[in-house]
Design a protein around this motif. Structure first.
Motif, PDB file in Angstrom:
ATOM      1  N   ASP A   6       0.864  -1.182   0.000  1.00 29.28           N
ATOM      2  CA  ASP A   6       0.000   0.000   0.000  1.00 29.28           C
ATOM      3  C   ASP A   6       0.899   1.231   0.000  1.00 29.28           C
ATOM      4  O   ASP A   6       1.533   1.540   1.019  1.00 29.28           O
ATOM      5  N   PRO A   7       0.977   1.940  -1.128  1.00 28.37           N
ATOM      6  CA  PRO A   7       1.884   3.088  -1.212  1.00 28.37           C
ATOM      7  C   PRO A   7       1.520   4.231  -0.267  1.00 28.37           C
ATOM      8  O   PRO A   7       2.372   5.035   0.105  1.00 28.37           O
ATOM      9  N   GLY A   8       0.268   4.293   0.150  1.00 30.27           N
ATOM     10  CA  GLY A   8      -0.154   5.326   1.083  1.00 30.27           C
ATOM     11  C   GLY A   8       0.315   5.083   2.514  1.00 30.27           C
ATOM     12  O   GLY A   8       0.379   6.004   3.314  1.00 30.27           O
ATOM     13  N   ARG A   9       0.639   3.830   2.809  1.00 30.69           N
ATOM     14  CA  ARG A   9       1.089   3.483   4.161  1.00 30.69           C
ATOM     15  C   ARG A   9       2.595   3.330   4.265  1.00 30.69           C
ATOM     16  O   ARG A   9       3.177   3.538   5.325  1.00 30.69           O
ATOM     17  N   CYS A  10       3.240   2.933   3.175  1.00 28.36           N
ATOM     18  CA  CYS A  10       4.685   2.673   3.190  1.00 28.36           C
ATOM     19  C   CYS A  10       5.458   3.952   3.500  1.00 28.36           C
ATOM     20  O   CYS A  10       5.230   4.997   2.892  1.00 28.36           O
ATOM     21  N   GLN A  11       6.381   3.844   4.451  1.00 32.40           N
ATOM     22  CA  GLN A  11       7.206   4.989   4.845  1.00 32.40           C
ATOM     23  C   GLN A  11       8.666   4.830   4.409  1.00 32.40           C
ATOM     24  O   GLN A  11       9.499   5.678   4.728  1.00 32.40           O
ATOM     25  N   HIS A  13      10.978   2.207   5.046  1.00 34.88           N
ATOM     26  CA  HIS A  13      11.965   1.603   5.951  1.00 34.88           C
ATOM     27  C   HIS A  13      12.811   0.541   5.263  1.00 34.88           C
ATOM     28  O   HIS A  13      13.866   0.175   5.766  1.00 34.88           O
ATOM     29  N   ALA A  14      12.339   0.020   4.146  1.00 35.56           N
ATOM     30  CA  ALA A  14      13.052  -0.948   3.298  1.00 35.56           C
ATOM     31  C   ALA A  14      13.246  -2.318   3.938  1.00 35.56           C
ATOM     32  O   ALA A  14      14.075  -3.094   3.497  1.00 35.56           O
ATOM     33  N   ARG A  15      12.494  -2.628   4.959  1.00 34.38           N
ATOM     34  CA  ARG A  15      12.615  -3.951   5.580  1.00 34.38           C
ATOM     35  C   ARG A  15      12.174  -5.047   4.614  1.00 34.38           C
ATOM     36  O   ARG A  15      12.745  -6.138   4.607  1.00 34.38           O
ATOM     37  N   CYS A  16      11.143  -4.784   3.822  1.00 32.50           N
ATOM     38  CA  CYS A  16      10.664  -5.789   2.866  1.00 32.50           C
ATOM     39  C   CYS A  16      11.778  -6.162   1.887  1.00 32.50           C
ATOM     40  O   CYS A  16      12.029  -7.342   1.629  1.00 32.50           O
ATOM     41  N   TRP A  17      12.421  -5.171   1.352  1.00 36.19           N
ATOM     42  CA  TRP A  17      13.508  -5.391   0.398  1.00 36.19           C
ATOM     43  C   TRP A  17      14.691  -6.098   1.061  1.00 36.19           C
ATOM     44  O   TRP A  17      15.297  -6.989   0.463  1.00 36.19           O
ATOM     45  N   ASP A  18      14.983  -5.727   2.282  1.00 38.41           N
ATOM     46  CA  ASP A  18      16.095  -6.351   3.006  1.00 38.41           C
ATOM     47  C   ASP A  18      15.822  -7.828   3.281  1.00 38.41           C
ATOM     48  O   ASP A  18      16.712  -8.661   3.157  1.00 38.41           O
ATOM     49  N   ILE A  19      14.590  -8.165   3.621  1.00 37.15           N
ATOM     50  CA  ILE A  19      14.220  -9.536   3.968  1.00 37.15           C
ATOM     51  C   ILE A  19      13.949 -10.382   2.729  1.00 37.15           C
ATOM     52  O   ILE A  19      14.303 -11.556   2.682  1.00 37.15           O
ATOM     53  N   SER A  20      13.330  -9.805   1.716  1.00 33.44           N
ATOM     54  CA  SER A  20      12.915 -10.575   0.541  1.00 33.44           C
ATOM     55  C   SER A  20      13.162  -9.800  -0.759  1.00 33.44           C
ATOM     56  O   SER A  20      12.222  -9.390  -1.442  1.00 33.44           O
ATOM     57  N   ASP A  25      11.175  -4.589  -4.154  1.00 29.25           N
ATOM     58  CA  ASP A  25      12.203  -3.645  -4.581  1.00 29.25           C
ATOM     59  C   ASP A  25      11.832  -2.290  -3.995  1.00 29.25           C
ATOM     60  O   ASP A  25      10.802  -2.148  -3.330  1.00 29.25           O
ATOM     61  N   LEU A  26      12.662  -1.300  -4.240  1.00 29.95           N
ATOM     62  CA  LEU A  26      12.392   0.058  -3.772  1.00 29.95           C
ATOM     63  C   LEU A  26      12.253   0.978  -4.969  1.00 29.95           C
ATOM     64  O   LEU A  26      13.004   0.858  -5.946  1.00 29.95           O
ATOM     65  N   ASP A  27      11.309   1.912  -4.899  1.00 29.51           N
ATOM     66  CA  ASP A  27      11.166   2.883  -5.983  1.00 29.51           C
ATOM     67  C   ASP A  27      12.185   3.995  -5.814  1.00 29.51           C
ATOM     68  O   ASP A  27      13.032   3.958  -4.911  1.00 29.51           O
ATOM     69  N   GLU A  28      12.110   4.998  -6.653  1.00 24.16           N
ATOM     70  CA  GLU A  28      13.091   6.086  -6.645  1.00 24.16           C
ATOM     71  C   GLU A  28      13.078   6.897  -5.349  1.00 24.16           C
ATOM     72  O   GLU A  28      14.048   7.572  -5.023  1.00 24.16           O
ATOM     73  N   GLU A  29      12.000   6.797  -4.579  1.00 21.13           N
ATOM     74  CA  GLU A  29      11.907   7.500  -3.303  1.00 21.13           C
ATOM     75  C   GLU A  29      12.190   6.584  -2.116  1.00 21.13           C
ATOM     76  O   GLU A  29      12.083   7.005  -0.969  1.00 21.13           O
ATOM     77  N   GLY A  30      12.523   5.321  -2.389  1.00 18.77           N
ATOM     78  CA  GLY A  30      12.844   4.384  -1.331  1.00 18.77           C
ATOM     79  C   GLY A  30      11.658   3.649  -0.740  1.00 18.77           C
ATOM     80  O   GLY A  30      11.784   2.994   0.288  1.00 18.77           O
ATOM     81  N   GLU A  56       4.571  -0.288   9.265  1.00 20.05           N
ATOM     82  CA  GLU A  56       3.296   0.347   8.945  1.00 20.05           C
ATOM     83  C   GLU A  56       2.232  -0.648   8.526  1.00 20.05           C
ATOM     84  O   GLU A  56       1.103  -0.262   8.209  1.00 20.05           O
ATOM     85  N   ARG A  57       2.592  -1.935   8.458  1.00 21.16           N
ATOM     86  CA  ARG A  57       1.663  -2.971   7.986  1.00 21.16           C
ATOM     87  C   ARG A  57       1.141  -2.615   6.585  1.00 21.16           C
ATOM     88  O   ARG A  57      -0.045  -2.758   6.273  1.00 21.16           O
ATOM     89  N   ALA A  58       2.053  -2.157   5.737  1.00 19.82           N
ATOM     90  CA  ALA A  58       1.700  -1.748   4.382  1.00 19.82           C
ATOM     91  C   ALA A  58       1.706  -2.906   3.390  1.00 19.82           C
ATOM     92  O   ALA A  58       1.283  -2.743   2.249  1.00 19.82           O
TER      93      ALA A  58
END
Length: 62
Positions: A6-11, A13-20, A25-30, A56-58
């Protein structure tokens, strides 16, 4: 299994990318994005762990 971020909730932190990184992946804004339409079976556990670790449970994995 599908994963969504959910792009409205994601802040960004990049934990998703780090874990999996095979699923996320991360967009241009991280902010987290999903790389694959269907999560491969060998990456399902990591995708679920990424969702559980999102502050954020995004992330939804179903």
């Amino acid at each position: 299994m599908k994963a969504t971020v959910d792009p409205g909730r994601c802040q960004g932190h990049a934990r998703c990318w780090d874990i999996s990184p095979e699923v996320f992946d991360l967009d241009e804004e991280g902010h987290g994005t999903v790389l694959v339409a269907e999560v491969p079976a060998e990456h399902e556990e990591a995708a679920l762990r990424a969702a559980q670790n999102c502050p954020e449970r995004a992330i939804t994995v179903a």
